[in-house]
Design a protein around this motif. Structure first.
Motif, mmCIF file in Angstrom:
data_model
loop_
_atom_site.group_PDB
_atom_site.id
_atom_site.type_symbol
_atom_site.label_atom_id
_atom_site.label_comp_id
_atom_site.label_asym_id
_atom_site.label_seq_id
_atom_site.Cartn_x
_atom_site.Cartn_y
_atom_site.Cartn_z
ATOM 1 N N HIS A 179 2.735 -29.354 -29.776
ATOM 2 C CA HIS A 179 3.997 -29.603 -30.493
ATOM 3 C C HIS A 179 3.710 -29.883 -31.968
ATOM 4 C CE1 HIS A 179 5.981 -30.125 -26.556
ATOM 5 N NE2 HIS A 179 4.902 -30.813 -26.223
ATOM 6 N N SER A 216 6.055 -30.843 -35.795
ATOM 7 C CA SER A 216 7.373 -31.087 -36.402
ATOM 8 C C SER A 216 7.204 -31.396 -37.885
ATOM 9 C CB SER A 216 8.088 -32.253 -35.706
ATOM 10 O OG SER A 216 7.331 -33.442 -35.829
ATOM 11 N N VAL A 269 12.440 -29.897 -38.423
ATOM 12 C CA VAL A 269 12.058 -28.635 -37.792
ATOM 13 C C VAL A 269 10.939 -28.932 -36.799
ATOM 14 C CG1 VAL A 269 11.095 -26.328 -38.124
ATOM 15 C CG2 VAL A 269 12.659 -27.297 -39.831
ATOM 16 N N SER A 270 11.123 -28.546 -35.557
ATOM 17 C CA SER A 270 10.100 -28.787 -34.540
ATOM 18 C C SER A 270 9.809 -27.491 -33.794
ATOM 19 C CB SER A 270 10.551 -29.862 -33.553
ATOM 20 O OG SER A 270 11.718 -29.456 -32.875
ATOM 21 N N SER A 271 8.575 -27.340 -33.378
ATOM 22 C CA SER A 271 8.185 -26.148 -32.623
ATOM 23 C C SER A 271 7.277 -26.543 -31.468
ATOM 24 C CB SER A 271 7.474 -25.135 -33.528
ATOM 25 O OG SER A 271 6.285 -25.690 -34.053
ATOM 26 N N LYS A 275 4.594 -24.746 -28.521
ATOM 27 C CA LYS A 275 3.881 -23.536 -28.097
ATOM 28 C C LYS A 275 3.255 -23.779 -26.732
ATOM 29 C CE LYS A 275 -0.056 -22.273 -30.026
ATOM 30 N NZ LYS A 275 -1.023 -21.703 -31.021
ATOM 31 N N SER A 332 6.292 -19.353 -27.964
ATOM 32 C CA SER A 332 6.666 -20.499 -28.788
ATOM 33 C C SER A 332 8.175 -20.568 -28.964
ATOM 34 C CB SER A 332 5.983 -20.419 -30.162
ATOM 35 O OG SER A 332 6.355 -19.231 -30.829
ATOM 36 N N SER A 333 8.645 -21.754 -29.298
ATOM 37 C CA SER A 333 10.072 -21.975 -29.561
ATOM 38 C C SER A 333 10.214 -22.877 -30.777
ATOM 39 C CB SER A 333 10.755 -22.606 -28.342
ATOM 40 O OG SER A 333 10.187 -23.880 -28.071
ATOM 41 N N THR A 334 11.341 -22.763 -31.466
ATOM 42 C CA THR A 334 11.567 -23.539 -32.686
ATOM 43 C C THR A 334 12.979 -24.105 -32.705
ATOM 44 O OG1 THR A 334 10.039 -22.109 -33.919
ATOM 45 C CG2 THR A 334 11.536 -23.481 -35.214
ATOM 46 N N VAL A 381 15.651 -26.091 -35.404
ATOM 47 C CA VAL A 381 15.936 -26.494 -36.789
ATOM 48 C C VAL A 381 17.208 -27.314 -36.788
ATOM 49 C CG1 VAL A 381 16.407 -25.714 -39.143
ATOM 50 C CG2 VAL A 381 14.851 -24.405 -37.679
#
Length: 224
Positions: free
Chosen positions: A139, A141, A152-154, A156, A188-190, A192
């Motif tokens: 993770h 951010s 903003v966080s992502s 994977k 992955s995902s994001t 915002v």
């Protein structure tokens, strides 16, 4: 009107190509004077793999490439999978309850594979055993100093998929070809400002990894 005509012409051309391909295959089979060997596919894997149409299509495409007609005839995939399920039930072997898991029940022994092959009345078994390391997450951010964006966080997800592929001569019970390959996949995902996806697609991770495994397999069956 022109667009409709173009679509119709394209469909006609596609149909002609398909029919030509089928005709070539029929002609190849009819002109073949040798003995045609039957091949059955056993995909032993967690239910997520076995139930995925994309994975089944990839496996069948690879099998068609490895065992070309007219020398080989691949039996229906559904028949061999059903026979494997019945064999597991009749012999008290655990099945694969998890959708995606590194542990997927009791592994089939060579004697089990041979017995299933004889039940299918086939010459060769293409045995594909798929396992994975389980998903690993990372993770990150950050904060964008603009009110409309905010944080903003992502996330994977990665995993390693292993494909053990063996070809068995059902008559002798011996493996005539053995190959193992391991490849990784990721998704992955994001998000915002709280908008977006908070978790990656697990299916994409596994599809990517197994596609790499199957693509890189190079097995010569010309001497079978």
């Amino acid at each position: 009107m022109k667009k409709i005509l173009l679509v119709l012409m394209s469909l006609c051309m596609l149909s002609s190509v398909c029919f030509a391909s089928m005709a070539d295959k029929v002609n190849a089979i009819s002109s073949y004077t040798g003995e045609t060997k039957k091949v059955s596919i056993l995909l032993d894997a967690p239910s997520g793999y076995a139930a995925s149409e994309e994975i089944v299509d990839m496996v069948q495409t690879k099998a068609d490439e490895m065992f070309p007609t007219p020398k080989f005839l691949i039996t229906p995939f559904e028949d061999s999978q059903m026979m494997k399920t019945i064999y597991r039930e009749d012999n008290g072997l655990s099945t694969m309850p998890e959708q995606w898991a590194s542990s997927f029940g009791q592994a089939l022994k060579s004697t089990d594979i041979q017995a299933i092959g004889k039940s299918l009345n086939t010459d060769y078994i293409l045995f594909i055993q798929v396992s994975d390391s389980g998903p690993n997450y990372s993770h990150s951010s950050s904060f964008i100093p603009i009110p409309i964006f905010g944080s903003v966080s992502s996330t994977k997800a990665t995993t390693n998929v292993t494909c053990n592929i063996r070809v068995m001569d059902v008559n002798t019970g011996k493996y005539v070809v053995m190959k193992s390959t391991t490849r990784s996949g990721e998704s992955s995902s994001t998000m915002v400002g709280g908008i977006g996806s908070s978790s990656p697609s697990f299916e994409k991770v596994y599809l990517e990894a197994i596609e790499k495994c199957l693509f890189e397999l190079d097995i010569d069956t010309s001497k079978l």
